[in-house]
Design a protein around this motif. Structure first.
Motif, PDB file in Angstrom:
ATOM      1  N   LEU A  11      32.371  40.820  39.216  1.00 25.96           N
ATOM      2  CA  LEU A  11      33.737  41.095  39.648  1.00 25.96           C
ATOM      3  C   LEU A  11      33.875  42.550  40.099  1.00 25.96           C
ATOM      4  O   LEU A  11      34.594  42.842  41.054  1.00 25.96           O
ATOM      5  CB  LEU A  11      34.707  40.798  38.505  1.00 25.96           C
ATOM      6  CG  LEU A  11      36.179  40.962  38.813  1.00 25.96           C
ATOM      7  CD1 LEU A  11      36.605  40.041  39.952  1.00 25.96           C
ATOM      8  CD2 LEU A  11      37.013  40.684  37.584  1.00 25.96           C
ATOM      9  N   ALA A  12      33.161  43.447  39.444  1.00 20.80           N
ATOM     10  CA  ALA A  12      33.202  44.861  39.851  1.00 20.80           C
ATOM     11  C   ALA A  12      32.644  45.033  41.258  1.00 20.80           C
ATOM     12  O   ALA A  12      33.178  45.810  42.057  1.00 20.80           O
ATOM     13  CB  ALA A  12      32.418  45.714  38.864  1.00 20.80           C
ATOM     14  N   GLN A  13      31.566  44.308  41.587  1.00 18.88           N
ATOM     15  CA  GLN A  13      31.010  44.373  42.935  1.00 18.88           C
ATOM     16  C   GLN A  13      32.001  43.821  43.944  1.00 18.88           C
ATOM     17  O   GLN A  13      32.136  44.347  45.053  1.00 18.88           O
ATOM     18  CB  GLN A  13      29.713  43.575  43.008  1.00 18.88           C
ATOM     19  CG  GLN A  13      28.529  44.242  42.369  1.00 18.88           C
ATOM     20  CD  GLN A  13      27.315  43.353  42.439  1.00 18.88           C
ATOM     21  OE1 GLN A  13      27.191  42.430  41.652  1.00 18.88           O
ATOM     22  NE2 GLN A  13      26.451  43.620  43.382  1.00 18.88           N
ATOM     23  N   LEU A  14      32.686  42.751  43.588  1.00 23.92           N
ATOM     24  CA  LEU A  14      33.677  42.158  44.480  1.00 23.92           C
ATOM     25  C   LEU A  14      34.816  43.134  44.746  1.00 23.92           C
ATOM     26  O   LEU A  14      35.273  43.278  45.885  1.00 23.92           O
ATOM     27  CB  LEU A  14      34.212  40.856  43.877  1.00 23.92           C
ATOM     28  CG  LEU A  14      35.230  40.102  44.695  1.00 23.92           C
ATOM     29  CD1 LEU A  14      34.621  39.626  46.005  1.00 23.92           C
ATOM     30  CD2 LEU A  14      35.770  38.936  43.913  1.00 23.92           C
ATOM     31  N   LEU A  15      35.262  43.836  43.718  1.00 25.03           N
ATOM     32  CA  LEU A  15      36.329  44.818  43.898  1.00 25.03           C
ATOM     33  C   LEU A  15      35.872  45.985  44.770  1.00 25.03           C
ATOM     34  O   LEU A  15      36.630  46.475  45.610  1.00 25.03           O
ATOM     35  CB  LEU A  15      36.810  45.330  42.546  1.00 25.03           C
ATOM     36  CG  LEU A  15      37.600  44.324  41.713  1.00 25.03           C
ATOM     37  CD1 LEU A  15      37.884  44.885  40.327  1.00 25.03           C
ATOM     38  CD2 LEU A  15      38.885  43.939  42.403  1.00 25.03           C
ATOM     39  N   GLN A  16      34.626  46.433  44.597  1.00 30.44           N
ATOM     40  CA  GLN A  16      34.098  47.509  45.447  1.00 30.44           C
ATOM     41  C   GLN A  16      34.020  47.054  46.898  1.00 30.44           C
ATOM     42  O   GLN A  16      34.341  47.819  47.812  1.00 30.44           O
ATOM     43  CB  GLN A  16      32.714  47.924  44.970  1.00 30.44           C
ATOM     44  CG  GLN A  16      32.710  48.749  43.723  1.00 30.44           C
ATOM     45  CD  GLN A  16      31.297  49.105  43.296  1.00 30.44           C
ATOM     46  OE1 GLN A  16      30.330  48.442  43.664  1.00 30.44           O
ATOM     47  NE2 GLN A  16      31.177  50.155  42.494  1.00 30.44           N
ATOM     48  N   CYS A  17      33.603  45.826  47.113  1.00 30.71           N
ATOM     49  CA  CYS A  17      33.516  45.287  48.463  1.00 30.71           C
ATOM     50  C   CYS A  17      34.903  45.210  49.095  1.00 30.71           C
ATOM     51  O   CYS A  17      35.085  45.559  50.258  1.00 30.71           O
ATOM     52  CB  CYS A  17      32.867  43.906  48.412  1.00 30.71           C
ATOM     53  SG  CYS A  17      32.745  43.111  50.021  1.00 30.71           S
TER      54      CYS A  17
END
Length: 101
Positions: A11-17
């Protein structure tokens, strides 16, 4: 689906994206209003960002952490496994300035 040995995007990667995508959109788009021909520039720009390598890089699968084998070493763990040791010191009596002294 992530390849073997790699985990799915978090989810953290998704938010960064998401942050990177909208940052890019904010710097490239002048208007998000519907055009005279009925198209939306924001929707078209979002579709174009799907293939952008700088945006897709945020969703790349990460390698899974190596599994530990054997018992864990307590000295390598900075946190205590129990809140108090059984042979710990007893509580003190304070400054003894209480009632009935």
């Amino acid at each position: 689906e992530a390849p073997p040995g790699y985990s799915r995007p978090t989810l953290a990667q998704l938010l960064q994206c998401d942050k990177a995508a909208f940052s890019r959109l904010g710097s490239t788009l002048n208007s998000i209003r519907q055009r005279d021909d009925g198209t939306y520039p924001l929707g078209e720009a979002l579709l174009a960002l799907r293939g952008d390598p700088l945006i897709a890089l945020h969703l790349a699968p990460l390698q899974k952490a190596a599994a530990t084998t054997g018992p864990s070493n307590a000295s390598s763990n900075p946190w205590r496994s129990q809140p108090y040791s059984p042979t710990g010191q007893q509580k003190g009596r304070g400054n003894q300035k209480g009632k009935g002294k």
